[in-house]
Design a protein around this motif. Sequence first.
Motif, short mmCIF file in Angstrom:
data_model
loop_
_atom_site.label_atom_id
_atom_site.label_comp_id
_atom_site.label_asym_id
_atom_site.label_seq_id
_atom_site.Cartn_x
_atom_site.Cartn_y
_atom_site.Cartn_z
N ILE A 88 -28.51 79.59 71.68
CA ILE A 88 -28.94 78.34 72.31
C ILE A 88 -30.04 78.66 73.30
N PHE A 89 -31.06 77.79 73.35
CA PHE A 89 -32.14 77.94 74.31
C PHE A 89 -32.06 76.82 75.33
N LEU A 90 -32.05 77.19 76.59
CA LEU A 90 -31.99 76.26 77.71
C LEU A 90 -33.15 76.52 78.65
N THR A 91 -33.44 75.56 79.49
CA THR A 91 -34.43 75.75 80.55
C THR A 91 -33.96 74.97 81.77
N ARG A 110 -22.37 77.81 80.34
CA ARG A 110 -20.96 78.23 80.42
C ARG A 110 -20.21 77.85 79.15
N SER A 111 -20.40 76.62 78.71
CA SER A 111 -19.70 76.14 77.52
C SER A 111 -20.08 76.96 76.29
N SER A 112 -21.35 77.21 76.10
CA SER A 112 -21.81 77.98 74.95
C SER A 112 -21.41 79.44 75.07
N GLY A 113 -21.59 80.00 76.24
CA GLY A 113 -21.27 81.41 76.45
C GLY A 113 -19.81 81.73 76.23
N PHE A 170 -22.81 84.38 81.60
CA PHE A 170 -22.97 83.96 80.21
C PHE A 170 -24.41 84.03 79.72
N LEU A 171 -25.34 84.36 80.61
CA LEU A 171 -26.75 84.47 80.24
C LEU A 171 -26.95 85.74 79.41
N THR A 172 -27.51 85.57 78.22
CA THR A 172 -27.80 86.70 77.35
C THR A 172 -29.17 87.28 77.66
N VAL A 219 -27.01 82.99 74.79
CA VAL A 219 -27.68 81.96 75.59
C VAL A 219 -28.98 82.54 76.14
N LEU A 220 -30.09 81.90 75.79
CA LEU A 220 -31.39 82.29 76.32
C LEU A 220 -31.83 81.22 77.31
N LEU A 221 -32.38 81.66 78.42
CA LEU A 221 -32.87 80.75 79.46
C LEU A 221 -34.37 80.96 79.61
N GLY A 222 -35.14 79.91 79.38
CA GLY A 222 -36.57 79.92 79.65
C GLY A 222 -36.79 79.38 81.04
#
Length: 127
Positions: free
Chosen positions: A11-14, A26-29, A51-53, A35-38
């Motif tokens: 999943i990609f989040l920002t 948190r839910s995805s992790g 949970f951040l990958t 979990v990717l964060l841009g």
Amino acid sequence: MNPPLPKLRGIFLTMGDYGGTLAAMRSSGRTGTPVLLGEWRKWTTAGFSRFLTKRLSCPPLQQWENYIDWLVKLGESNPGLFLYPTSDDTAWLYAAHSKRLEANFHLWQPAVHVIYSLLNKKMLSEA
């Protein structure tokens, strides 16, 4: 027509300071989903989550043309990520640019006219 996307790869989040971003992370992790964060800022709440990958440096959303171009390139090099909008801004951008994004991202995105009717207070009241 685009070829089928590969199996969901993460999943990609920002917008790492938004509560919705942290909740989605948190839910995805917890399910083991990568979990990717841009993020364009160096420090955000979600950036410290267990949970951040992977954290990726991206253009700010205010520079939306650069951000969308960056996102398209990310999708080309990492097809199969789920693009999850965690704010009104990202919901609008992803809907407005869904044709460019759907080639490489899994989307669950209402059409741009639906997003507009939700964000426009007069139209929302009428609905």
